[in-house]
Design an enzyme around this catalytic site. Sequence first.
Site, PDB file in Angstrom:
ATOM      1  CE1 TYR A 143      34.438  -6.440 -30.135  1.00  0.00           C
ATOM      2  CE2 TYR A 143      35.713  -8.294 -30.949  1.00  0.00           C
ATOM      3  CZ  TYR A 143      35.197  -7.553 -29.893  1.00  0.00           C
ATOM      4  OH  TYR A 143      35.448  -7.957 -28.602  1.00  0.00           O
ATOM      5  CG  ASP A 235      26.445  -6.430 -33.186  1.00  0.00           C
ATOM      6  OD1 ASP A 235      27.608  -6.884 -33.074  1.00  0.00           O
ATOM      7  OD2 ASP A 235      25.910  -5.739 -32.291  1.00  0.00           O
ATOM      8  CE  LYS A 263      30.013  -0.801 -28.244  1.00  0.00           C
ATOM      9  NZ  LYS A 263      31.368  -0.599 -27.735  1.00  0.00           N
TER      10      LYS A 263
HETATM   11  P1  KE4 Z   1      31.034  -5.775 -25.442  1.00  0.00           P
HETATM   12  O1  KE4 Z   1      31.081  -7.244 -25.103  1.00  0.00           O
HETATM   13  O2  KE4 Z   1      32.419  -5.177 -25.562  1.00  0.00           O
HETATM   14  O3  KE4 Z   1      30.106  -4.983 -24.503  1.00  0.00           O
HETATM   15  O4  KE4 Z   1      30.333  -5.609 -26.874  1.00  0.00           O
HETATM   16  C1  KE4 Z   1      30.875  -6.310 -27.955  1.00  0.00           C
HETATM   17  C2  KE4 Z   1      30.464  -5.624 -29.235  1.00  0.00           C
HETATM   18  C3  KE4 Z   1      29.457  -6.194 -29.993  1.00  0.00           C
HETATM   19  N1  KE4 Z   1      29.047  -5.628 -31.146  1.00  0.00           N
HETATM   20  C4  KE4 Z   1      29.598  -4.468 -31.592  1.00  0.00           C
HETATM   21  C5  KE4 Z   1      29.112  -3.882 -32.870  1.00  0.00           C
HETATM   22  C6  KE4 Z   1      30.625  -3.834 -30.848  1.00  0.00           C
HETATM   23  O5  KE4 Z   1      31.153  -2.677 -31.300  1.00  0.00           O
HETATM   24  C7  KE4 Z   1      31.069  -4.416 -29.646  1.00  0.00           C
HETATM   25  C8  KE4 Z   1      32.188  -3.816 -28.821  1.00  0.00           C
HETATM   26  N2  KE4 Z   1      32.849  -2.692 -29.389  1.00  0.00           N
HETATM   27  C9  KE4 Z   1      34.222  -2.494 -28.978  1.00  0.00           C
HETATM   28  C10 KE4 Z   1      34.707  -1.221 -29.663  1.00  0.00           C
HETATM   29  N3  KE4 Z   1      35.242  -1.493 -30.928  1.00  0.00           N
HETATM   30  C11 KE4 Z   1      34.366  -2.442 -27.499  1.00  0.00           C
HETATM   31  C12 KE4 Z   1      35.690  -1.883 -27.024  1.00  0.00           C
HETATM   32  C13 KE4 Z   1      36.565  -2.963 -26.449  1.00  0.00           C
HETATM   33  O6  KE4 Z   1      36.585  -4.102 -26.990  1.00  0.00           O
HETATM   34  O7  KE4 Z   1      37.260  -2.637 -25.469  1.00  0.00           O
END
Ligand code: KE4
Length: 429
Positions: A143, A235, A263
């Site tokens: 993801y 990533d 994050k």
């Molecule tokens: P954001 O757009 O949510 O800040 O980041 C996306 C993203 C990109 N790459 C990795 C490896 C990530 O884990 C994420 C986002 N992680 C999720 C948790 N599994 C965010 C939680 C959510 O979607 O509410």
Amino acid sequence: MGKQSDALFQRAQELIPGGVNSPVRAYRGVGGTPLFIEQAQGSRIFDVDNLQYIDCVGSWGPMILGHGHRYVVEAVKKAATKGFSFGAPTAGEVELAEMVVAAVPSIEMVRLVSSGTEATMSALRLARAATGRDKIMKFDGGYHGHVDSLLVKAGSGGATFNVPDSAGVPKQVAELTISVPYNDLEAVRAAMSDEVAAIIVEPVAGNMGCVPPQKGFLEGLRAICDEFGALLILDEVMTGFRVAYGGAQSLYGIRPDITTLGKVIGGGMPIGAYGASRELMKLVSPLGPMYQAGTLSGNPVAVTAGRATLSVLKNSSIYADLEERSSEFEAGVRAAAEKHGVPITFNRVGSMWTLFFTEGPVVDFESANRSNREKFARFFHLMLAEGVYLPPSQLEAAFFSAAHAKKDIHQLIERVDRSLKKVAWEFEK
Ligand code: KE4
């Protein structure tokens, strides 16, 4: 769980899809009503019914120092009084860029954005601009945010809700994305071609639950990208400054072409970033033809939270402490599962971990999906009743922070033991 959360959830569902602003928060993976959170401090989180929990989500990774770290809070307060946003460059952005470049050797130049999604979206565009190629390779259960090209066999919420291929992504776009099993270099090689602009990978997968790279996997991706003239995008939105100050790439000794971050570098405030060599980043507007922009990119208040967080992390013993406490927790969980005869797999890298309800091993999306979600859901609610706040999905990673003291770990082990005993009684008899 609590009256206030129930009432708020009723109201929220009338106004916001699923009552939440990010799908995985809706507890669809475990059932029940999501807790509405009022505040948090250190390792603890408090819901609107003033019930207290040991927090093992940490806002999905950012809160590595724990909630309300005094130094970070004071810095943010001060920054906020100077102004929220100017839409103009500030010294703080230069300082955060210097910290990122100093910490991550593969990054010579970095662009700040406002989320991990923006970071990966920009990284893909940069790779396509640099190579002139259109195809992208990712991994089943990986993801990378809600980018059209990456919502193909996606992990996190997509996997939790069994909708790994999102509606609304044009077929022509999805067809440009190749997805293969994680940790499977043969599958990568078989699907690779000189039409692929980049391979994007979580160096430690966190969105199918925590799945570490097997020996040689990341090195193999580096070699295959070099062989086919494609770029390697690590990533590190989740792993960056989480598994080590220099990210997973410093842990595994891998040099990507592009790195994405998020994050932790925002300390809980909205920040993302992508970085690469000077040569690649010179393609980015206003220097080059690849456009990317953002009203709140480099936001001074968010940047202050990030700088303060990284400055506490830098040269600290936090990573060693996290490793020690996380491994003590792992040993306790394994002993409890053994004692109660509950088959589990426990995957961990540093302070990110997942307890899978399956014999295992869990090395990719398929094996992660063999987990018994019913058992996980029951365990989740038993732990919630014990005052432990876990990620509401079997296919997510959990996190500890520097604020999780030894006593927290000991309490967690006791609570896991009691919960696994009940799971054993209900499922294993
Ligand atoms: P954001 O757009 O949510 O800040 O980041 C996306 C993203 C990109 N790459 C990795 C490896 C990530 O884990 C994420 C986002 N992680 C999720 C948790 N599994 C965010 C939680 C959510 O979607 O509410």
